[in-house]
Design a protein around this motif. Structure first.
Motif, mmCIF file in Angstrom:
data_model
loop_
_atom_site.group_PDB
_atom_site.id
_atom_site.type_symbol
_atom_site.label_atom_id
_atom_site.label_comp_id
_atom_site.label_asym_id
_atom_site.label_seq_id
_atom_site.Cartn_x
_atom_site.Cartn_y
_atom_site.Cartn_z
ATOM 1 N N GLY A 176 0.816 -1.217 0.000
ATOM 2 C CA GLY A 176 0.000 0.000 0.000
ATOM 3 C C GLY A 176 0.839 1.251 0.000
ATOM 4 O O GLY A 176 0.330 2.348 0.197
ATOM 5 N N ILE A 177 2.149 1.106 -0.196
ATOM 6 C CA ILE A 177 3.057 2.254 -0.203
ATOM 7 C C ILE A 177 3.620 2.405 -1.616
ATOM 8 O O ILE A 177 4.150 1.448 -2.175
ATOM 9 C CB ILE A 177 4.240 2.043 0.775
ATOM 10 N N ILE A 185 10.838 3.872 4.615
ATOM 11 C CA ILE A 185 10.377 3.782 6.005
ATOM 12 C C ILE A 185 9.761 2.405 6.265
ATOM 13 O O ILE A 185 9.979 1.798 7.309
ATOM 14 C CB ILE A 185 9.367 4.911 6.311
ATOM 15 N N TYR A 186 9.033 1.906 5.269
ATOM 16 C CA TYR A 186 8.474 0.556 5.382
ATOM 17 C C TYR A 186 9.588 -0.463 5.620
ATOM 18 O O TYR A 186 9.508 -1.299 6.521
ATOM 19 C CB TYR A 186 7.695 0.196 4.107
ATOM 20 N N ILE A 188 12.528 -0.110 6.786
ATOM 21 C CA ILE A 188 13.152 0.012 8.104
ATOM 22 C C ILE A 188 12.229 -0.559 9.179
ATOM 23 O O ILE A 188 12.657 -1.313 10.053
ATOM 24 C CB ILE A 188 13.510 1.485 8.393
ATOM 25 N N SER A 189 10.940 -0.236 9.085
ATOM 26 C CA SER A 189 9.977 -0.758 10.061
ATOM 27 C C SER A 189 9.961 -2.273 10.078
ATOM 28 O O SER A 189 9.764 -2.893 11.106
ATOM 29 C CB SER A 189 8.564 -0.279 9.742
ATOM 30 N N LYS A 190 10.135 -2.840 8.883
ATOM 31 C CA LYS A 190 10.078 -4.299 8.765
ATOM 32 C C LYS A 190 11.448 -4.935 8.949
ATOM 33 O O LYS A 190 11.620 -6.123 8.686
ATOM 34 C CB LYS A 190 9.521 -4.675 7.378
ATOM 35 N N ILE A 195 18.697 1.380 9.571
ATOM 36 C CA ILE A 195 18.725 2.810 9.350
ATOM 37 C C ILE A 195 20.120 3.279 8.924
ATOM 38 O O ILE A 195 20.274 4.263 8.222
ATOM 39 C CB ILE A 195 18.233 3.523 10.626
ATOM 40 N N GLU B 103 13.024 6.049 13.267
ATOM 41 C CA GLU B 103 11.977 5.901 12.256
ATOM 42 C C GLU B 103 11.091 7.144 12.179
ATOM 43 O O GLU B 103 10.648 7.549 11.117
ATOM 44 C CB GLU B 103 11.081 4.728 12.643
ATOM 45 N N ASN B 170 -0.885 4.883 5.455
ATOM 46 C CA ASN B 170 -0.613 3.450 5.542
ATOM 47 C C ASN B 170 0.580 3.153 6.437
ATOM 48 O O ASN B 170 0.575 2.172 7.183
ATOM 49 C CB ASN B 170 -0.375 2.865 4.150
ATOM 50 N N LEU B 171 1.614 3.997 6.364
ATOM 51 C CA LEU B 171 2.780 3.774 7.223
ATOM 52 C C LEU B 171 2.355 3.822 8.687
ATOM 53 O O LEU B 171 2.765 2.989 9.492
ATOM 54 C CB LEU B 171 3.856 4.832 6.951
ATOM 55 N N LYS B 174 -0.201 0.791 9.437
ATOM 56 C CA LYS B 174 0.207 -0.606 9.297
ATOM 57 C C LYS B 174 1.615 -0.920 9.777
ATOM 58 O O LYS B 174 1.882 -2.048 10.176
ATOM 59 C CB LYS B 174 0.114 -1.024 7.816
ATOM 60 N N TYR B 175 2.513 0.039 9.677
ATOM 61 C CA TYR B 175 3.913 -0.372 9.825
ATOM 62 C C TYR B 175 4.713 0.278 10.949
ATOM 63 O O TYR B 175 5.350 -0.416 11.721
ATOM 64 C CB TYR B 175 4.639 -0.178 8.491
ATOM 65 N N VAL B 176 4.685 1.598 11.029
ATOM 66 C CA VAL B 176 5.577 2.259 11.984
ATOM 67 C C VAL B 176 5.055 2.051 13.413
ATOM 68 O O VAL B 176 3.920 2.382 13.723
ATOM 69 C CB VAL B 176 5.704 3.765 11.668
#
Lengths: 198, 223
Positions: A176-177, A185-186, A188-190, A195, B103, B170-171, B174-176
């Motif tokens: 969805g990005i 950012i996705y 890094i989050s995953k 970083i 982040e 979405n970030l 769903k993710y951050v």
């Protein structure tokens, strides 16, 4: 079209067996529509014009045509394959999701098919909420967020640019990005990249 | 009009973009439009978009209507520039201060870059596109020599600033990972959704009203 109707294609030369399976299905509570197929090639044509949930096939049709069957299964992931075995003994096949023999009871056969039906109904839901990327997609994403161009990613992974573009589209749909900075950012989050990498 | 606002409070935004005061008393739509010199047909067309029932059939808008559309769009630009984006920006800033994870620094950077792009886009519309339309609607002569600017070009330049907003949403959805801070995060979400909604209507107005009308006038002139 009613979604709960099960579309079943039967690929079988023998009239006795075809009509036997048809009778078992019609006499059960299964809400289904049945198509008769003579050849594997007929399946491709049918799939193009109709949604087929289950293919019931005499495994003899798959002999030496494993690649084609795999390709069809890949193109139509919601299609389940039920193999008909002729002996009491059968060896498990990679191509079929379930198998039954000519000596199984009608109840058992209907039960097996209904399980496939459930699997198909739950599958899209599971997929919707799932953004798990394939290994290849993760590789493409890693290249992408470290600033590589499509061509560089293609060369590094030894795939075509066209394939890179396709992976990128899938990544965007699954996560969805869409923007590159958002994907960073996705990633890094995953914990796909750290970083310090950027 | 008060009843309409009761059933869809987003219409307040529309009133503001039309420069109509929120104290609508017991005025009907027609009375209100007359009072503020806004065409009733235009008012209803845009209100329908806010109510989610925009009709696609082309309405012949007068030149005066279209000039009002441009004023409306300019006002909404100011709402984005001076109200909504700064508000979101301050929420993200606060979030970043409360949560020192790297982040969130990146998220703030993402937003700031995005905000800059948005400002560029708004400036472009204010400085290039709208003056073109105003001239087109005025004396009809756009003063173009040869390489003519046109509504078509505008529609092509009309970039999708909603895309990165979706990414941001979405970030966060769903993710951050952010621990706690629900009030601040909820306010941020609500602002993002409000902005998304108004941007959506904004682009609908441009696409359904301004661009087709511009194309029509250009065709008249050239043909």
């Amino acid at each position: 079209m009613d979604k709960s109707t099960l579309h079943i294609a039967i690929l079988e030369y023998s009239k006795i067996i075809y009509e036997g399976i048809q009778a078992i299905l019609y006499q059960s509570d299964t809400d289904c529509r049945i198509y008769k197929l003579e050849t594997l090639d007929g399946l491709t044509g049918l799939l193009e014009s109709n949604p087929v949930d289950v293919l019931i096939a005499n495994s003899i049709h798959f002999v030496n045509r494993e690649k084609e069957v795999k390709k069809i299964k890949k193109s139509y992931p919601s299609l389940s394959v039920a193999g008909i075995e002729f002996g009491m003994m059968h060896k498990p096949s990679m191509l079929t999701d379930i198998t039954f023999t000519l000596y199984d009871s009608p109840e058992h056969i209907v039960h097996l098919l209904s399980k496939l039906d459930k699997k198909n109904h739950s599958q899209p839901n599971e997929k919707e909420g799932e953004e798990n990327l394939t290994k290849r997609e993760v590789e493409v994403l890693t290249g992408l967020v470290s600033g590589m161009l499509n061509k560089e990613i293609a060369d590094a992974l030894n795939i075509s640019i066209h394939t890179v573009v396709r992976h990128r589209k899938n990544i965007a749909v699954k996560t969805g990005i869409r923007s590159q900075s958002g994907l960073t950012i996705y990633a890094i989050s995953k914990r796909i990249i750290s970083i310090e990498d950027i | 009009m008060a009843d309409l606002i009761d059933s869809n409070p987003y219409l307040l935004l529309m009133l503001q973009h039309f420069n109509i005061d929120f104290r609508v008393s017991d005025h009907t739509v027609l009375q209100l439009c007359n009072r503020y010199d806004v065409s009733e047909q235009l008012f209803i067309s845009i209100a329908n978009l806010y109510n989610g029932s925009g009709s696609r059939e082309e309405q012949p808008f007068t030149r005066k209507d279209l000039l009002q559309v441009i004023d409306f769009l300019k006002n909404s630009h100011n709402y984005y520039r001076f109200d909504k984006y700064p508000q979101i920006s301050s929420y993200i800033r606060q979030l970043q201060e409360n949560h020192p994870e790297k982040e969130l620094k990146l998220l703030e950077k993402f937003f700031n870059e995005y905000f800059m792009e948005v400002r560029e886009h708004l400036d472009y519309e204010d400085e290039v596109a709208f003056p073109y339309f105003i001239t087109l609607l005025g004396d009809g002569k756009t003063g173009n020599d040869g390489e003519a600017y046109s509504s078509k070009e505008y529609s092509e330049h009309h970039t999708d600033i909603e895309l990165k907003l979706k990414d941001l949403k979405n970030l966060l959805l769903k993710y951050v990972k952010i621990e706690g801070d629900p009030d601040l995060r909820r306010k941020l979400f609500m602002s993002l959704y409000e902005l998304e909604f108004d941007l959506y209507i904004h682009s609908l107005i441009e696409e359904a009203i301004l661009i087709p009308s511009g194309v029509d006038i250009e065709r008249e002139q050239n043909g």
